[in-house]
Design an enzyme around this catalytic site. Sequence first.
Site, PDB file in Angstrom:
ATOM      1  N   SER A 177       0.872  -1.214  -0.020  1.00 48.95           N
ATOM      2  CA  SER A 177      -0.079  -0.010  -0.166  1.00 48.95           C
ATOM      3  C   SER A 177       0.960   1.149   0.072  1.00 48.95           C
ATOM      4  CB  SER A 177      -0.905   0.216   1.068  1.00 48.95           C
ATOM      5  OG  SER A 177      -1.979   0.806   1.361  1.00 48.95           O
ATOM      6  N   THR A 178       0.813   1.904   1.007  1.00 47.15           N
ATOM      7  CA  THR A 178       1.661   3.437   0.973  1.00 47.15           C
ATOM      8  C   THR A 178       2.858   3.165   1.047  1.00 47.15           C
ATOM      9  OG1 THR A 178      -0.059   4.259   2.633  1.00 47.15           O
ATOM     10  CG2 THR A 178       1.925   5.511   2.403  1.00 47.15           C
ATOM     11  N   HIS A 203      -2.773  -0.787  -3.220  1.00 51.68           N
ATOM     12  CA  HIS A 203      -3.970  -0.075  -3.240  1.00 51.68           C
ATOM     13  C   HIS A 203      -3.763   1.598  -4.108  1.00 51.68           C
ATOM     14  CE1 HIS A 203      -4.323  -2.067   1.274  1.00 51.68           C
ATOM     15  NE2 HIS A 203      -4.748  -2.765   0.169  1.00 51.68           N
ATOM     16  N   MET A 296      -0.120   1.120   5.199  1.00 53.21           N
ATOM     17  CA  MET A 296      -0.679   1.536   6.691  1.00 53.21           C
ATOM     18  C   MET A 296      -1.818   0.600   6.745  1.00 53.21           C
ATOM     19  SD  MET A 296      -2.532   5.126   7.496  1.00 53.21           S
ATOM     20  CE  MET A 296      -3.437   5.232   9.340  1.00 53.21           C
ATOM     21  N   ASP A 299      -4.551  -4.624   6.070  1.00 52.00           N
ATOM     22  CA  ASP A 299      -4.864  -5.470   4.915  1.00 52.00           C
ATOM     23  C   ASP A 299      -3.824  -6.505   4.509  1.00 52.00           C
ATOM     24  OD1 ASP A 299      -6.489  -6.388   2.788  1.00 52.00           O
ATOM     25  OD2 ASP A 299      -5.857  -4.830   1.453  1.00 52.00           O
TER      26      ASP A 299
END
Length: 357
Positions: A177-178, A203, A296, A299
């Site tokens: 993600s991030t 993401h 973050m 997930d």
Amino acid sequence: MTRIKVLIVDDSAVVRQVLTANLSQDPGIEVIGAASDPVFAMAKMAAQWPDVIVLDVEMPRMDGITFLKKLMAERPTPVVICSTLTEKGAETTMQALAAGAVSIVTKPKVGLKQFLQDDSESLVNAVKAAARANLRRLGVSAVAVPVQAKLTADAILPAGSHAMAETTDRVVAIGTSTGGTQALEVVLTALPRVCPGIVIVQHMPEKFTGAFADRLNNLCQIEVREAVNGDRVLPGLALIAQGGRHMLLKRSGAHYRVEIVDGPPVSRHRPSVDVLFRSVAKCAGKNALGIIMTGMGDDGAKGLKEMHDMGARTVGQDEDSCVVYGMPKEAAKLGSVDRELPLGRIAYEIVAYGGGR
């Protein structure tokens, strides 16, 4: 509680007004200013430096990419890109992510005010994720952010009690993600043409994953593309889940294919890493390597545990090399991770796995 100081830089007065109102509603965020272009922004930043900048990429006097590169060279600060939801906007945003932006929020060309009001939660989450970015890599203060209630992978597919029989095909599943766009570039560009087939959830909003895949495809020895329903997972190919839809691994005889499905967000994301990992646990089991990287939240943590319990090899990116040590940390806490590795070693792990080591 320390509030996250945010500066908004956008040439649209409506966008500045709506973003300021939306972010200010969260008790953990303080909007310290808004500017119509980077030149005005730099004057405001001279008086008070923000923790996070929400930045448009198409502005007069100085475009967002030029400003971002200048910022990262002189005083690295987490930046959330606020980009138009178009093909051109996606290409520009890929440049911004490559230049050091942390994440993306999108805005349409029409119905802008209503859209931003309806989608305020994603903006707030993006700002909070940026504020959690690795201090050594991005030079800002970490702020504790609570994890909200969310749907699990049960909303898309049930958990399996056992994996399908082993085949000769091997699959690598990656969730991030991030900070993941930069991390995936490091990993995928280091892979040789001969490596196991790879399925990836990053993401990212819809319409952006295609541009992201195209960019990586131009940089890598392997083929990288946005996944299409029914695509076969092949050696030397990385398939990236479409933004806005879930991706599952499916068994087709002795081979693997991907299925692209609609459904509600899982762990607040669509595509969701948990959904991909659960499907890999069910369909591939011992034939799979699961890798969870910077991001973050949590997930993918439960899905990786399911892969681990089905006999898959599992890897988590280590804290020092993560932009945000959230997803790998939660996976490690669940006992999902066999080994933690620095980012620079993950490609070697994939190659070793493909070679049967």
